[in-house]
Write an enzyme that holds these catalytic residues in place. Structure first.
Site, PDB file in Angstrom:
ATOM      1  CD  GLU A   1      46.592  38.363  48.328  1.00 33.48           C
ATOM      2  OE1 GLU A   1      45.282  38.783  47.753  1.00 33.48           O
ATOM      3  OE2 GLU A   1      46.814  38.248  49.738  1.00 33.48           O
TER       4      GLU A   1
ATOM      5  CG  ASP B   1      46.225  42.618  59.502  1.00 32.63           C
ATOM      6  OD1 ASP B   1      45.157  42.966  59.825  1.00 32.63           O
ATOM      7  OD2 ASP B   1      46.498  41.556  58.704  1.00 32.63           O
TER       8      ASP B   1
END
Ligand code: FAD
Length: 288
Positions: free
Chosen positions: A9, A101
C-alpha cells in the site's frame, strides 16, 4: 515455511519530492512481485485528484496491478461512480472500497445527502457497474464504531456478500489477534480471504500514537522494547525483527498473503520480505 504472496500500500505523493520517493519505493519493491499495489484516498476524500493521478501513473509505468482506494466521504453517488469509471477507463479494475474516514476535525462520518450511506452501498454499486475486483477493510480488534465484534464481523460478511472478494485488515501487533479474528470470521460463514495488514514500524512514537487512535492495542512488551531500542539507537534492527517475527507466526498459522502498509518507504518492507523468502529470485522461480 511457505513463501507468502504480498501486496503493497502506498499513499499518493503531494509534491515532486514525494513523487520521486514513491517512485524509488516502487523500484525497490516491484521486483518482489506483489499481487497488486494500492493507493490510498485521503481522509475526507482530500486526495481525490492525487490518488487518480498516482493510480494512473503507476498503472501506466510500473507494470504492476494497481488497486485504487475509493471512499464514500464528501461526494454524491454520481461523483463517486464517475471516479470509479475514470479508474476503469484508465485500465484499473481493482478497487479497495471503503466508507472512509471523515475529514479532519469532523465528529464522525456524515453521508453526503446524495452520497452512499455506507460501504455496502458503494460495494453493491461498484459490483453492478463492474467488472471490478473489490476489496474491503476489516478490523481484527473491532472497528471503533462497531458495538461489538459480532456486529463488526456480520458487517464484514455483508460487505463481502455485496460484491467484495477479499478483505485487507487494519494493522495489529500480535498474531493471536489475527487468528482470533479469522476464527470469528470463519464461524460467521466468511470464506473469502482475509489478508493481514502489516505495518513495518518506521517510527515507534508515530506508530504507537496512530495505533491508539485507531483502536489497535499496543502490547506493553513492544512499547518497552522500542523505548530501550530507541535509547540505544537500534530501533531499525528491532523493527525488522519484530515485523519478521509477526509475519512468520502468521505464516506458520496458515496465512499465505500479506498486505504491507509501506508508508512510501521501501527499506523495512524489503528487508522483512527478504527474511520471509520473498525475493526477486523467489519470484522468478515461481514463474519458471
Ligand atoms: P465499514 O466497514 O463500512 O464500517 C466500519 C465499521 O462501522 C464496521 O466494521 C461496522 O461495525 C460499523 N458500521 C458502519 N456502517 C454500519 C451499518 N450501516 N450497519 C452496521 N454497522 C455499521 N480511509 C480513507 O479515508 N482512505 C483510505 O484510502 C483508506 N484505506 C484503508 C485501507 C484499509 C485496508 C483499511 C483497513 C482501512 C482504510 N481506511 C481508509 C480507513 C477506513 O476508511 C476507516 O477505518 C473507516 O472508519 C471505516 O471504513 P470501512 O470501509 O472499513 O467501514
Amino acid at each position: 515455511m511457505t513463501i507468502p504472496e504480498i501486496s503493497l500500500e502506498f499513499f499518493p505523493p503531494r509534491d515532486l519530492e514525494a513523487s520521486f520517493r514513491l517512485w524509488d519505493t516502487v523500484q525497490v519493491l516491484a521486483p518482489l512481485g506483489p499481487r497488486f499495489v494500492s493507493v490510498t484516498y485521503g481522509a475526507g476524500g482530500t486526495t481525490r485528484d492525487l490518488t487518480r493521478d498516482a493510480v494512473a501513473t503507476l498503472h501506466k509505468h510500473s507494470g504492476l496491478t494497481v488497486a485504487a482506494h475509493l471512499t464514500c466521504v464528501n461526494a454524491t453517488r454520481a461523483e463517486t461512480l464517475a471516479i470509479a469509471q475514470g479508474f476503469a477507463d484508465a485500465g484499473v479494475r481493482d478497487i479497495v472500497a471503503l466508507r472512509g474516514d471523515p475529514p479532519k476535525g469532523a465528529a464522525g462520518f456524515e453521508p453526503h445527502p446524495d452520497g452512499f450511506a455506507n460501504s455496502c452501498e458503494l460495494i453493491a454499486a461498484l459490483a453492478e457497474a463492474g467488472p471490478f475486483t473489490i476489496r474491503v477493510g476489516a478490523y481484527p480488534e473491532v472497528h471503533p464504531e462497531a458495538p461489538n465484534q459480532q456486529a463488526d464481523v456480520d458487517w464484514l460478511k455483508a460487505k463481502l456478500d455485496a460484491g467484495a472478494t477479499e478483505a485487507l485488515t487494519q494493522f495489529f501487533f500480535e498474531a493471536e489477534t489475527f487468528f482470533r479474528f479469522r476464527d470469528a470470521c470463519e464461524k460467521a460463514g466468511i470464506d473469502a480471504p482475509i489478508v493481514p495488514g502489516i505495518l513495518p514500524i518506521e517510527n515507534w512514537k508515530g506508530v504507537s500514537g496512530f495505533a491508539r487512535r485507531c483502536g489497535t492495542s499496543v502490547p506493553t512488551w513492544l512499547d518497552e522494547a522500542f523505548t530501550a531500542a530507541t535509547r540505544d539507537g537500534r530501533q531499525d534492527l528491532l523493527a525488522t525483527a519484530v515485523c519478521t517475527e509477526l509475519c512468520s507466526e502468521l505464516i506458520e498459522g496458515g496465512v499465505d498473503k500479506l498486505h504491507f502498509y509501506t508508508m512510501n518507504r521501501p527499506e523495512l518492507t524489503r528487508d522483512v520480505c527478504h527474511a520471509l523468502g520473498v525475493t526477486p529470485k523467489a519470484q522468478l522461480e515461481n514463474v519458471a
